[in-house]
Enzyme design. Structure first.
Site: not given
Lengths: 154, 154
Positions: B61, B63, B86, B88, B91
Site C-alpha cells: 500500500h 503508506e 483513508s 486501511c 497502514c
C-alpha cells in the site's frame, strides 16, 4: 493472558519453521522473529523472518515479510498466520485487512501485540506458549535491547 | 463522518506530492493511491505510491511503501503521514506501531479505513476532503473494481 493450547500437527510444523526462520535471522545479525502462512490443508505457502537489519526496512517484521512472500492472492481468509511472537499493530492490522480467521502466537510473554483487536475482528487466536519462542526473545532482550526497542517504535 | 479542515502549507504540499504519486502509479497500470511522510519542520522525508501491481506485493500500500522508504529511524512520532485515501487497518496499524501523532486523509468518501482505531490511539486525524483524491478513486472504482477489491482483501 495466556491460555496454552496444543497445536494441530500442520500448525506445529509451521511453528517449527517459524522458529527456524527466527534462528536464521539471528545468525544473520537480525531480529529473531519468524512466521509462516499455512493453508487450510496444511501446506506452508510462505515463510519469513524479520529483515529490519538485513534490508534496512522498518516494515519488515517477520509477518509482513511472510505476507509479501505469499504474493498476490484472493484466498487470504483460508490462511493461518503462525508467528513466534504476538503480532504488533502493523502485522495484526494486516491480518485483519486480509480477513484471516486464525493466528497462532508462539509466545506473548515478552510482548503482547494487538491481540484484543484481532479477537474483536473475529480472528481466532491460538497460544502455543512455546519455550523456544520465549528463549528467542529473552536472548534478544538481553543482548540487543536497542534493536528490539527500534522494532516496536519505542 | 468527514469534517473538512484547511491544511497547513507544508501539509498541502505533501498532499500535492501524494496526489502526484497516485497519478504516477495509475500511469504505470497500478492502483492510484499515494502518500508522503512529513517532518515537523515541513520537510517531506519520504513519498510512495501503491505498488501491488508493479511489484506483485500485497503489502505495498502507498503508506507502507512510504514507511519503507523512510528507512530505519527513531523519530517516527515527529512525522505526519499524508495519504490520498483513508488508511486501511495495515497502514493505520503501522502509524500506531510508530506512534505517529498526526495523519492527514485526502479523502474518506470512497473508503473509510481504521480511523476510529487511530483516534483511540491518540492520533490526530485531519480530513482534507480533496476533490482530486475523490476523482482518483472514482476512476479506479469505475475502471478497475477488481484491483480495488484485491487491494482491500474483498
Amino acid at each position: 493472558m495466556t491460555q496454552r493450547m496444543p497445536l494441530q500437527p500442520a500448525l506445529q510444523r509451521a511453528l517449527d519453521r517459524a522458529v527456524a526462520e527466527a534462528e536464521k535471522s539471528w545468525s544473520e545479525g537480525g531480529i529473531p522473529i519468524g512466521s509462516a502462512l499455512v493453508s487450510s490443508d496444511g501446506i506452508i505457502v510462505a515463510v519469513g523472518h524479520n529483515r529490519r537489519v538485513q534490508d534496512h526496512d522498518p516494515t519488515a517484521h517477520a509477518e509482513m515479510v511472510c505476507f509479501r512472500a505469499a504474493g498476490r492472492r484472493r484466498d487470504w481468509s483460508a490462511l493461518t498466520l503462525v508467528s513466534t511472537l504476538s503480532p504488533c499493530h502493523m502485522c495484526s492490522g494486516t491480518a485483519m485487512l486480509y480477513r484471516l480467521r486464525q493466528v497462532v502466537i508462539g509466545e506473548n510473554r515478552s510482548f503482547q501485540g494487538a491481540e484484543e483487536w484481532m479477537q474483536q475482528a473475529g480472528i481466532e487466536l491460538t497460544f502455543a506458549d512455546d519455550e523456544r519462542c520465549v528463549a528467542l526473545m529473552r536472548r534478544l532482550l538481553e543482548e540487543r535491547p536497542d534493536l528490539w526497542a527500534e522494532d516496536i517504535g519505542e
